[in-house]
Design a protein around this motif. Structure first.
Motif, PDB file in Angstrom:
ATOM      1  N   TYR A 117      -0.954  -3.274   7.004  1.00  0.00           N
ATOM      2  CA  TYR A 117       0.501  -3.274   6.895  1.00  0.00           C
ATOM      3  C   TYR A 117       0.963  -4.149   5.721  1.00  0.00           C
ATOM      4  O   TYR A 117       0.752  -5.355   5.724  1.00  0.00           O
ATOM      5  CB  TYR A 117       1.127  -3.820   8.178  1.00  0.00           C
ATOM      6  N   ARG A 123      -1.902   0.470   2.544  1.00  0.00           N
ATOM      7  CA  ARG A 123      -1.715   1.490   3.582  1.00  0.00           C
ATOM      8  C   ARG A 123      -2.928   2.403   3.690  1.00  0.00           C
ATOM      9  O   ARG A 123      -3.290   2.854   4.779  1.00  0.00           O
ATOM     10  CB  ARG A 123      -0.448   2.288   3.293  1.00  0.00           C
ATOM     11  N   GLU A 124      -3.587   2.684   2.568  1.00  0.00           N
ATOM     12  CA  GLU A 124      -4.790   3.509   2.601  1.00  0.00           C
ATOM     13  C   GLU A 124      -5.888   2.859   3.429  1.00  0.00           C
ATOM     14  O   GLU A 124      -6.767   3.543   3.972  1.00  0.00           O
ATOM     15  CB  GLU A 124      -5.288   3.761   1.173  1.00  0.00           C
ATOM     16  N   ARG A 173       4.302  -1.173  -5.999  1.00  0.00           N
ATOM     17  CA  ARG A 173       4.066   0.127  -5.358  1.00  0.00           C
ATOM     18  C   ARG A 173       2.565   0.384  -5.179  1.00  0.00           C
ATOM     19  O   ARG A 173       2.124   0.889  -4.147  1.00  0.00           O
ATOM     20  CB  ARG A 173       4.678   1.257  -6.192  1.00  0.00           C
ATOM     21  N   ARG A 174       1.809   0.026  -6.198  1.00  0.00           N
ATOM     22  CA  ARG A 174       0.363   0.270  -6.139  1.00  0.00           C
ATOM     23  C   ARG A 174      -0.282  -0.552  -5.019  1.00  0.00           C
ATOM     24  O   ARG A 174      -1.110  -0.036  -4.265  1.00  0.00           O
ATOM     25  CB  ARG A 174      -0.276  -0.074  -7.484  1.00  0.00           C
ATOM     26  N   TYR A 175       0.100  -1.822  -4.903  1.00  0.00           N
ATOM     27  CA  TYR A 175      -0.434  -2.645  -3.807  1.00  0.00           C
ATOM     28  C   TYR A 175      -0.072  -2.048  -2.450  1.00  0.00           C
ATOM     29  O   TYR A 175      -0.908  -1.959  -1.548  1.00  0.00           O
ATOM     30  CB  TYR A 175       0.106  -4.076  -3.904  1.00  0.00           C
ATOM     31  N   VAL A 176       1.174  -1.644  -2.307  1.00  0.00           N
ATOM     32  CA  VAL A 176       1.636  -1.086  -1.024  1.00  0.00           C
ATOM     33  C   VAL A 176       0.811   0.144  -0.653  1.00  0.00           C
ATOM     34  O   VAL A 176       0.326   0.284   0.488  1.00  0.00           O
ATOM     35  CB  VAL A 176       3.136  -0.731  -1.099  1.00  0.00           C
ATOM     36  N   ARG A 177       0.628   1.043  -1.598  1.00  0.00           N
ATOM     37  CA  ARG A 177      -0.091   2.278  -1.302  1.00  0.00           C
ATOM     38  C   ARG A 177      -1.551   2.007  -0.967  1.00  0.00           C
ATOM     39  O   ARG A 177      -2.115   2.611  -0.041  1.00  0.00           O
ATOM     40  CB  ARG A 177       0.027   3.231  -2.492  1.00  0.00           C
ATOM     41  N   GLN A 178      -2.188   1.093  -1.706  1.00  0.00           N
ATOM     42  CA  GLN A 178      -3.600   0.812  -1.457  1.00  0.00           C
ATOM     43  C   GLN A 178      -3.803   0.100  -0.116  1.00  0.00           C
ATOM     44  O   GLN A 178      -4.795   0.347   0.576  1.00  0.00           O
ATOM     45  CB  GLN A 178      -4.173  -0.020  -2.605  1.00  0.00           C
ATOM     46  N   VAL A 183       9.028  -0.427   3.289  1.00  0.00           N
ATOM     47  CA  VAL A 183       8.232  -1.639   3.481  1.00  0.00           C
ATOM     48  C   VAL A 183       9.176  -2.783   3.848  1.00  0.00           C
ATOM     49  O   VAL A 183      10.224  -2.954   3.207  1.00  0.00           O
ATOM     50  CB  VAL A 183       7.469  -2.007   2.190  1.00  0.00           C
ATOM     51  N   GLU A 225      12.473   2.183  -0.990  1.00  0.00           N
ATOM     52  CA  GLU A 225      11.828   3.419  -1.434  1.00  0.00           C
ATOM     53  C   GLU A 225      10.602   3.763  -0.586  1.00  0.00           C
ATOM     54  O   GLU A 225      10.395   4.921  -0.217  1.00  0.00           O
ATOM     55  CB  GLU A 225      11.423   3.254  -2.902  1.00  0.00           C
ATOM     56  N   LEU A 226       9.777   2.746  -0.281  1.00  0.00           N
ATOM     57  CA  LEU A 226       8.512   2.978   0.404  1.00  0.00           C
ATOM     58  C   LEU A 226       8.547   2.572   1.876  1.00  0.00           C
ATOM     59  O   LEU A 226       7.515   2.593   2.545  1.00  0.00           O
ATOM     60  CB  LEU A 226       7.387   2.228  -0.315  1.00  0.00           C
TER      61      LEU A 226
END
Length: 592
Positions: free
Chosen positions: A292, A287-288, A280-285, A330, A327-328
Motif C-alpha cells: 500500500y 501496488r504491483e 507515480r512510478r513508485y506508487v505503481r511499482q 493514493v 489521480e491514482l
C-alpha cells in the motif's frame, strides 16, 4: 523458531545479566558501554542510534558510576541511554517484549526506543510496585549508512531505555522471538531519516525526524526507515535505497514517502514534471508488489515573510503530491499545509525552538510532526495503517528553552546544512573515484560546497544556471537585501532559486547580455564564460563589477581560475565548475 529471553532483575526468567555484561560478539548479546571517546563513523551500527556528544569527555572510572544493579533491574543515570543489543539470525520480523518494574519509588518520564533510535513509547509512568510491559515488532533489514557506500546488514535487535529528570533508565526483562507482522517502509530525505541521539541527552539541540518518531502511535506493525539525507525522488532509486525496499517489501506492507526539499533544488525535477512522474512510478511499482503506497507532502521550512504575508517555497511540490494522490487514489498526508499553518500560528518567536536550522527539526519538532501525521492517517481513514493506530494520546513536548546553551544562534538564522560533517576521510561519491578533479572535490566538500550524504555526484553533467547560484553562494556568500522583485519572466517569485537570482542581481553579478528578452534562462546549462564572469565579478568591489565577459576571462586567466578544456560558449560540467569555485574561495581567503 528463534527465541531468546534475558533477565536483569531478581526472580526473572531467561539468561541472567547485570551491569557490566557488555556486548560480546561470541555470545551475541550484552549492554553497550557509554564511555566511548568519539561518535561512531556510520552513527548506527553497534550503537542503537546513540553516540557521545562532542563535549562529553568521560573520565577514568566514570562508566561504572553511571550504572547500577538493583533488585528490579539494571539502571543507568538519567540523560544517558541504557542500551542492549542482541544478535538475531537475519533479516525478518521479530516480536520484542520489554518489562520494567516500578520498584519502591516507581519511575516517570521514561522513553523506550528500538533500532536506530526509533521511538516506541514515551513519557512512561510506572507506579511503585507495578510492572510496565510492552510488546512491539521490529523489522531487521539492510540499510545504507549515513556515511559509506552500499547496503549494510546489522542483524541485531536494539532496545534502549532513557530516563529523564530524576528517573534513571531501567530494564527488568527482555524477550525476542520470531514473529510475523506487516512493515511500514519509510522513504524520504533528511526530514524523515533516522538521527542518532547524543548523550548526555538534550532534545532542543538534538536533531530528529518524524520517521523515527512515528512508531509510537501504532501497534501490530514494524517500521523500516530507509530515508536518507540529501535524497531526491531520483537519488532514492539511484543510490540503492529502492533496491532494499524492493527486496524486502511483501504483500500487505505499507510504503510511506516524503520527498521535495531536495527535488526543488534540481531544475530537472520540477514539481509537475519529473517529480510527479517519479511519484507515480513508485506508487505503481508498490501496488504491483501487493503493498500500500502513501504520500506525505514536504514539511514546511521556517516560514518566510514579505509584504504579502508568510510564505514557503514548497507549495508547488505539495500540490503535485495532492494531484498525484487524487489521480491514482493514493492517501496523501498534507504535512506541508498542516506544518505551515502551525508554524505561522506559533510566530517567529516560538517556531525556532522546534528546529535545528531553517529546515531540519530537533526532537521537539520531530515529535510535533509525527503526531500530526498520525492524526491525519486516522482522519483520512488511510487503511491499513489507520486500523493499527493505538490509543496513545500523548501531546507533543513543549520546548524547554532553558536547555538551550548560552550564546546559541537562533535556528531561524542558521542556513540549511547537510546532516553530516563535511570533513570526511574520503570523497563519498562512487562516480568520482580516479577522476582528475577528485582531490579538489574533496576540498570542496570540506569547504561546505557539496552534500556528503549522497552516493553519486554526476561530475560530468552540465549544471543549470538556476541551480548553479545555490552552489555559487556557498562559495561566495552575499548579503540578502530583499525578496525576488520580478525582474525576469521565467522566474517564479516563490520558486527555490528566486531569492538567489535576486541576490545575484543586487550584487551586480548578472551580465545583462546573458539574459535576453527578460529571461534569466535558469534551465540552460551554465557556460564556461558565464562562470568566469560570476567568479571575477564577485572578486571586485561593489560598484566595479560591470565587467564584460572578455575582461573577466582575461582576469580569470591571470588569477588561475581557468582550466584545461575551457571554452567560452561551451557548457561547464559540475566537476570543473566546483573545482573553479574552490580556487576562487582560496583567492578570497588569501585576500581576507
Amino acid at each position: 523458531m528463534f527465541s531468546r529471553e534475558f533477565s536483569f532483575a531478581e526472580g526473572g526468567e531467561g539468561i541472567r545479566l547485570s551491569a557490566g555484561d557488555y556486548y560480546d560478539e561470541s555470545k551475541g548479546y550484552g549492554f553497550l558501554g557509554l564511555a566511548v571517546q568519539e561518535r561512531a563513523a556510520d552513527r548506527f551500527t553497534g550503537t542503537g542510534g546513540w553516540n557521545p556528544r562532542e563535549t562529553y569527555c568521560p573520565g577514568e572510572g566514570e562508566e561504572a558510576g553511571l550504572w547500577q544493579n538493583g533488585a528490579d533491574g539494571v539502571e543507568v543515570k538519567a540523560g544517558f541511554p541504557l542500551r542492549f543489543r542482541a544478535a538475531v539470525p537475519g533479516n525478518g520480523s521479530y516480536a520484542v517484549t520489554v518489562t520494567i518494574r516500578g520498584g519502591r519509588e516507581g519511575a516517570q518520564g521514561l522513553m523506550l526506543y528500538t533500532g536506530r533510535r526509533n521511538l516506541i513509547k514515551r513519557d512512561i509512568v510506572i507506579r511503585p510496585g507495578e510492572v510496565f510491559s510492552c510488546r512491539f515488532y521490529v523489522r531487521v533489514c539492510e540499510y545504507i549508512p549515513v556515511v559509506g557506500e552500499g547496503a549494510k546488514e546489522d542483524n541485531s535487535v536494539y532496545v534502549t531505555v532513557l530516563g529523564a529528570g530524576k528517573s534513571s533508565a531501567r530494564i527488568s526483562g527482555l524477550k525476542i522471538e520470531d514473529a510475523q507482522a506487516p512493515t511500514v517502509f519509510i522513504a524520504g530525505d533528511s526530514l524523515v531519516a533516522d538521527y542518532d541521539g547524543l548523550y548526555p541527552y538534550n532534545p532542543i539541540i538534538n536533531g530528529g525526524s518524524w520517521g523515527q518518531n512515528l512508531p509510537q502511535y501504532f501497534d501490530g506493525v514494524a517500521f523500516s526507515n530507509q530515508a536518507h539525507g540529501g535524497l531526491t525522488t531520483n537519488c532514492f532509486r539511484d543510490d540503492g535505497h529502492w533496491d532494499i525496499v524492493c527486496k524486502n517489501i511483501r504483500p500487505g506492507d505499507i510504503f510511506l514517502m516524503e520527498f521535495g526539499h531536495n527535488d526543488q533544488k534540481r531544475r530537472y525535477l520540477k514539481a509537475f514534471d519529473q517529480y510527479a512522474a517519479n511519484l507515480r512510478r513508485y506508487v505503481r511499482q508498490i501496488r504491483e508488489k501487493g503493498a500500500y503506497p502513501m504520500i506525505v507532502t514536504s514539511l514546511s521550512r521556517i516560514p518566510g515573510k514579505n509584504e504579502d504575508g508568510y510564505f514557503d517555497l514548497l507549495e508547488d511540490y505539495a500540490l503535485s503530491c495532492l494531484r498525484v494522490g487524487r489521480e491514482l487514489h493514493v492517501p496523501v498526508i498534507d504535512l506541508h499545509a498542516g506544518s505551515f499553518r502551525t508554524l505561522c500560528d506559533m510566530g517567529p518567536e516560538i517556531t525556532p525552538d522546534y528546529f535545528m536550522d531553517t529546515t531540519h527539526t530537533n526532537d521537539y519538532g520531530a515529535l510535533l510532526t509525527a503526531g500530526f501525521i498520525a492524526e491525519e492517517i486516522v482522519r483520512l481513514q488511510a487503511e491499513p495503517l489507520c486500523g493499527m493506530r493505538n490509543d496513545f494520546a500523548g501531546k507533543p513536548w513543549k520546548p524547554d528553552v532553558s536547555l538551550r546553551p548560552a550564546d546559541t544562534v537562533s535556528s531561524a538564522q542558521k542556513e540549511e546544512r547537510p546532516i553530516l560533517p563535511t570533513d570526511l576521510p574520503k570523497l563519498p561519491y562512487a562516480d568520482c573515484k580516479g577522476i582528475p578533479q577528485e582531490g579538489i572535490l574533496k576540498k570542496a566538500m570540506v569547504k561546505g560546497l557539496l552534500d556528503p550524504c549522497i552516493l553519486f555526484f554526476h561530475p560530468f553533467d552540465e549544471i543549470p544556471r538556476g541551480q548553479f547560484l545555490y552552489l555559487f553562494f556557498k562559495a561566495a556568500p552575499m548579503p540578502v537585501k530583499r525578496g525576488y522583485q520580478g525582474r525576469f519572466c521565467d522566474i517564479y517569485r516563490y520558486e527555490f532559486d528566486a531569492q538567489n537570482v535576486q541576490t545575484a542581481l543586487d550584487a551586480g553579478l548578472v551580465d545583462e547580455t546573458t539574459t535576453p528578452e527578460d529571461r534569466f534562462r535558469p534551465d540552460d546549462g551554465l557556460t564556461c564564460g558565464e562562470l568566469a564572469e560570476f567568479m571575477v565579478r564577485s572578486l571586485q568591489p561593489e560598484g566595479k563589477r560591470g565587467l564584460d565577459m572578455q575582461t573577466c576571462e582575461q582576469e580569470a586567466k591571470r588569477l588561475g581560475l581557468l582550466w584545461d578544456g575551457y571554452e567560452r560558449n561551451a557548457a561547464v560540467n559540475r566537476a570543473d565548475c566546483t573545482a573553479a569555485l574552490v580556487r576562487m574561495m582560496e583567492i578570497r581567503e588569501k585576500e581576507n
